[in-house]
Design a protein around this motif. Sequence first.
Motif, mmCIF file in Angstrom:
data_model
loop_
_atom_site.group_PDB
_atom_site.id
_atom_site.type_symbol
_atom_site.label_atom_id
_atom_site.label_comp_id
_atom_site.label_asym_id
_atom_site.label_seq_id
_atom_site.Cartn_x
_atom_site.Cartn_y
_atom_site.Cartn_z
ATOM 1 N N ARG A 36 50.339 -33.245 1.567
ATOM 2 C CA ARG A 36 49.919 -31.983 2.193
ATOM 3 C C ARG A 36 48.580 -32.165 2.868
ATOM 4 O O ARG A 36 47.804 -33.036 2.481
ATOM 5 N N ASP A 72 45.989 -34.382 0.729
ATOM 6 C CA ASP A 72 46.410 -34.363 -0.664
ATOM 7 C C ASP A 72 47.546 -35.365 -0.837
ATOM 8 O O ASP A 72 48.608 -35.218 -0.225
ATOM 9 N N ASP A 102 45.788 -36.015 -5.398
ATOM 10 C CA ASP A 102 44.445 -36.548 -5.194
ATOM 11 C C ASP A 102 43.996 -36.066 -3.807
ATOM 12 O O ASP A 102 44.540 -36.493 -2.798
ATOM 13 N N MET A 103 43.040 -35.152 -3.753
ATOM 14 C CA MET A 103 42.635 -34.548 -2.488
ATOM 15 C C MET A 103 41.333 -35.153 -2.014
ATOM 16 O O MET A 103 40.341 -35.136 -2.747
ATOM 17 N N TYR A 158 33.156 -32.094 -6.803
ATOM 18 C CA TYR A 158 32.734 -32.766 -5.592
ATOM 19 C C TYR A 158 31.212 -32.706 -5.490
ATOM 20 O O TYR A 158 30.588 -31.734 -5.902
ATOM 21 N N ASN A 177 42.140 -38.266 -11.780
ATOM 22 C CA ASN A 177 41.670 -39.062 -10.654
ATOM 23 C C ASN A 177 40.164 -39.195 -10.744
ATOM 24 O O ASN A 177 39.492 -38.321 -11.287
ATOM 25 N N TYR A 228 42.615 -25.727 -2.946
ATOM 26 C CA TYR A 228 41.587 -25.479 -3.933
ATOM 27 C C TYR A 228 40.882 -24.156 -3.663
ATOM 28 O O TYR A 228 40.700 -23.759 -2.527
#
Lengths: 109, 116
Positions: free
Chosen positions: A31, A92, A96-97, B35, B56, B105
């Motif tokens: 995405r 994405d 994992d973005m 982030y 991750n 998000y």
Amino acid sequence: ELKVEQNPLFLSMQEGKNYTIYCNYSTTSDRLYWYRQDPGKSLESLFVLLSNGAVKQEGRLMASLDTKARLSTLHITAAVHDLSATYFCAVDRNNDMRFGAGTRLTVKP
Amino acid sequence: KAGVTQTPRYLIKTRGQQVTLSCSPISGHRSVSWYQQTPGQGLQFLFEYFSETQRNKGNFPGRFSGRQFSNSRSEMNVSTLELGDSALYLCASRKRTSEPPFYGYTFGSGTRLTVV
């Protein structure tokens, strides 16, 4: 490693003009998202693009996705001052973005 | 509904100290990511937690760590602070899913950390 590149990084444009922001990414993705960040504020989600050829539009902003070229574009039509902000694309892959560096857009009267 | 809440909003620390930042996600969001945002490096991914497990991790030194609790709240910790750690730290939450609908998000307002 998934890498996301945006260009231009800085964009100054006149009100009423059209322009396009580009987002390239290095590997296949699940995405692609576009976000907006106003100075001193957090990020706001604009669009999510899921498949090749997907196009989303809201107001003067239109986002598209070409998965074969690994390219997304954010097109701005007849810019107005309120669109001044930093725009981020994010890719994405397997949840994992990763974000591009952002394009700081300034719309001048 | 309540958004993503980060505390504190501002923090000033001295080099060598450690700091803990907190993030409360939107209710129902089990994925929390962190982030680091700086003018020079942009948005750099730190790590993602889902169901109390780190899923991750970005390319940051081991001084940066995090955890997630059973209520999905998350904390990140930075030890032995350096001047270069000065940044806006953003927390983001979402419903993590492999099937539509997909969600981007939702970001918190961030914690601005200044290391002196």
